[in-house]
Design an enzyme around this catalytic site. Structure first.
Site, short mmCIF file in Angstrom:
data_model
loop_
_atom_site.label_atom_id
_atom_site.label_comp_id
_atom_site.label_asym_id
_atom_site.label_seq_id
_atom_site.Cartn_x
_atom_site.Cartn_y
_atom_site.Cartn_z
N HIS A 154 0.83 -1.22 0.00
CA HIS A 154 0.00 0.00 0.00
C HIS A 154 0.86 1.26 0.00
O HIS A 154 0.42 2.31 0.48
CB HIS A 154 -0.95 0.04 1.20
CG HIS A 154 -1.68 -1.24 1.44
ND1 HIS A 154 -2.91 -1.53 0.88
CD2 HIS A 154 -1.33 -2.33 2.14
CE1 HIS A 154 -3.29 -2.73 1.25
NE2 HIS A 154 -2.34 -3.26 2.02
N SER A 275 14.05 20.64 -16.72
CA SER A 275 12.84 21.40 -16.99
C SER A 275 13.23 22.66 -17.73
O SER A 275 14.30 23.23 -17.49
CB SER A 275 12.17 21.75 -15.65
OG SER A 275 11.36 22.91 -15.81
N LYS A 281 15.35 20.93 -11.69
CA LYS A 281 14.68 19.66 -11.99
C LYS A 281 15.56 18.65 -12.72
O LYS A 281 16.38 19.01 -13.55
CB LYS A 281 13.42 19.90 -12.84
CG LYS A 281 12.30 20.59 -12.11
CD LYS A 281 11.72 19.78 -10.97
CE LYS A 281 10.96 18.58 -11.45
NZ LYS A 281 9.77 18.95 -12.21
N GLU A 288 8.91 7.48 -17.11
CA GLU A 288 7.57 8.00 -17.40
C GLU A 288 7.10 7.62 -18.80
O GLU A 288 5.93 7.26 -19.01
CB GLU A 288 7.56 9.53 -17.24
CG GLU A 288 7.69 9.94 -15.78
CD GLU A 288 7.88 11.44 -15.62
OE1 GLU A 288 7.20 12.01 -14.78
OE2 GLU A 288 8.71 12.04 -16.33
#
Ligand code: ARG
Length: 456
Positions: A154, A275, A281, A288
Site C-alpha cells: 500500500h 525542466s 529539476k 515516465e
C-alpha cells in the site's frame, strides 16, 4: 493491369489510399520472398513448374530482395500490398514464368505465413532484450547486495528487505514473460501454406516440405482455421502487454525512488532531462515514457482482439488491421526493454538513504509479534498487543523501539525484557531465512542462480 480480370474500372484513388497496406507490410518482404521460394520449389514436385522455371523464379525473387535491401525498389500503392508488389515485379523481371508462381496459393495463406515468420523472429528479438534487462538487474542487485531498505505494501513501509531482493522480483517477472514468449513461439510455428484462400487447392503441394524449408515445426490441420487464425498475434500482443505492465511497475518504483521524498536512487544524467523552467529539476523521463507507452501496448492488443471478435470464417479484410498494432507493439517493447536496461546500468543506489528509511523500528513490529508467538501467544493476540504498542509509540511521538520498559511490562509479561535483539535490523533481515525470503544468504543463492542462468 495484370489483375483487372472481372473488373472494368480502375480502383478509385481514394479507395487505393484507404485500403493499401504496402506502406507498412513491406517490412514483411524477406518472409514473403522466402515463402514464395519454398512454394515455388514445391510446385516443381507437383509438376506445375519445371526445374528451370523454378530457378528463374528463385533468381528473380532473390534479385528483388537485393533491390529492396539496397533501397532501390519502388513500392506501389496501386499494387496494394507486399505480396502483389513483389509478384508483379517478378513478372516484370523474368517474364511470363513469374505469373505461374501464385498457383495453389492465395494472399490469405501467404499473409498468414509471412506474419507467422515475422512474429517468430520478433519473439527472438524480444527474448534477447528481456535477457539483457534481466542481466542489468542482476548486475545492479549484485553491486548493491548489502543495501537494506523497506519493503512496501500500500506504499506504506512494511518490513525490511534489500535492494537486491527488490530488483530480483523484476527478474522473476521478466522470466515468466520470457517463458510465455517461448511458448507462443512454439504454438505459432505452424505452416499455413497450402490452405489457399480457405479450402486448400486442387493442386496438392507437399506441405511438409514447404513447412520444413521455412523452419516450421508442422503444418496446420484445418485450412479454414489456418486462414482465419490470428491467435498467434493476439498471444504475442498479450505477452508484450504484460512485459509492458512489468516495465511500467519498475518505472513507477524508479519514479518514486528518484524523488526527493525517497531519495533511494539517482538516475544517470544521460537518462534524465531537465525542466525548461525550473533549473533544479531532473526528471525520470525514461520511466515516465515507459509507463506511458504501456497504454499504447494495451491499445494494440485491444484493437486486434476487437478486430477479430465479430468475423465470420474465414478471411475478412478487417484482418489487415492486425499488422500495424503488431509491428508497433514489437518495436515499442524492444526499445523499451533496451532503454530500461541502459537506465538500470546507469542507476546509483543511495545506500544511506535506504538504510535510514529501513531503520524505522515500526518495520519490525511483525518481528515482535513473531517473538510473542514463539513464546506461546496466539498470533491474533500478539498482533493486537503489538498494535497497542504501536499506538502508544505514535501517541508519545517515540520510536517503537524506545518505549519505556514499564509500558512493555504492562502490555505482556514476556515483553518485560531487553528487546534490543528484536529491534536489530541486520538480525531481522537475516532471520527471514527461507527460500524466496530476503535474508542475505537467500538473496545470494538467488543471485548465483540468476548469474548462472543468464550466462548460458
Ligand atoms: N494485405 C492483406 C492483409 O494484410 C493480404 C491478404 C489480402 N487478401 C485478400 N483476399 N484481399 O490481410
Amino acid at each position: 493491369m495484370m489483375w483487372k480480370g472481372r473488373f472494368s474500372e480502375q480502383t478509385a484513388e481514394l479507395v487505393v489510399k484507404y485500403t493499401e497496406s504496402i506502406s507498412y507490410d513491406r517490412r514483411l518482404y524477406a518472409y514473403d520472398i522466402a515463402g514464395s521460394i519454398a512454394h515455388a520449389r514445391a510446385q516443381v514436385g507437383a509438376g506445375t513448374l519445371s526445374p528451370d522455371e523454378f530457378e528463374l523464379i528463385e533468381a528473380g525473387l532473390l534479385s528483388i530482395k537485393e533491390s529492396i535491401e539496397a533501397g532501390e525498389f519502388t513500392w506501389s500503392k496501386e499494387l496494394e500490398d507486399v505480396h502483389m508488389n513483389i509478384e508483379s515485379e517478378l513478372t516484370k523481371r523474368i517474364g511470363p514464368v513469374g505469373a505461374k508462381l501464385h498457383a495453389a496459393r492465395s494472399r490469405n495463406d501467404q499473409v498468414a505465413t509471412d506474419t507467422r515468420l515475422y512474429t517468430r523472429e520478433a519473439c527472438e528479438v524480444i527474448l534477447d532484450e528481456i535477457r539483457n534487462l534481466q542481466t542489468a538487474l542482476v548486475e545492479k542487485a549484485t553491486e548493491y547486495q548489502d543495501v537494506v531498505m523497506p519493503g512496501y505494501t500500500h506504499l506504506q513501509r512494511g518490513q525490511p528487505v534489500s535492494m537486491a531482493h527488490h530488483l530480483l522480483a523484476y527478474v522473476e517477472m521478466l522470466d515468466r514473460d520470457a517463458q510465455r514468449l517461448e511458448q507462443a513461439k512454439t504454438r505459432l510455428n505452424v505452416s499455413p501454406l497450402g490452405s489457399g484462400a480457405l479450402a486448400g487447392s486442387t493442386i496438392c503441394l507437399d506441405r511438409e516440405q514447404v513447412a520444413h524449408e521455412l523452419g516450421f515445426d508442422s503444418v496446420s490441420q484445418n485450412s479454414m482455421d489456418a486462414i482465419a487464425d490470428r491467435d498467434y498475434i493476439l498471444e504475442v500482443l498479450f505477452d508484450i502487454s504484460l512485459i509492458g505492465a512489468h516495465l511500467s511497475r519498475l518505472s513507477e518504483d524508479l519514479i518514486l525512488w528518484s524523488s526527493a521524498e525517497f531519495g533511494f536512487v539517482v538516475l544517470a544524467d544521460a537518462h534524465t532531462t531537465g525542466s525548461s523552467l525550473m533549473p533544479q529539476k531532473k526528471n525520470p523521463d525514461i520511466a515516465e515514457i515507459t509507463r506511458g507507452k504501456t497504454g499504447r501496448l494495451y491499445g494494440s492488443l485491444i484493437s486486434v482482439l476487437t478486430a477479430v471478435k465479430g468475423l465470420p470464417l474465414t478471411y475478412n479484410r478487417d484482418l489487415q488491421e492486425d499488422k500495424e498494432p503488431l509491428f508497433d507493439a514489437v518495436d515499442t517493447i524492444v526499445m523499451a526493454l533496451a532503454v530500461n536496461a541502459e537506465q538500470m546500468r546507469g542507476m546509483t543506489v543511495m545506500k544511506e538513504r535506504c538504510l535510514i528509511a529501513a531503520s524505522d523500528s515500526m518495520l519490525l513490529a511483525t518481528d515482535l509479534a513473531d517473538y510473542l508467538v514463539r513464546e506461546g501467544v496466539a498470533f491474533r493476540d500478539a498482533h493486537e498487543i503489538v498494535g497497542s504498542a504501536v499506538a502508544i509509540a505514535i501517541e508519545q511521538g517515540v520510536e517503537l523501539s524506545s518505549l519505556p520498559q514499564s509500558t512493555w511490562a504492562e502490555l505482556h509479561p514476556v515483553l518485560d525484557r531487553d528487546l534490543s535483539f528484536i529491534f536489530n535490523l541486520k538480525a531481522a533481515l537475516e532471520a527471514r531465512d527461507n527460500p524466496g525470503a530476503p535474508a542475505p544468504k537467500q538473496v545470494a543463492i538467488q543471485l548465483a542462480r540468476w548469474q548462472e542462468v543468464l550466462s548460458e
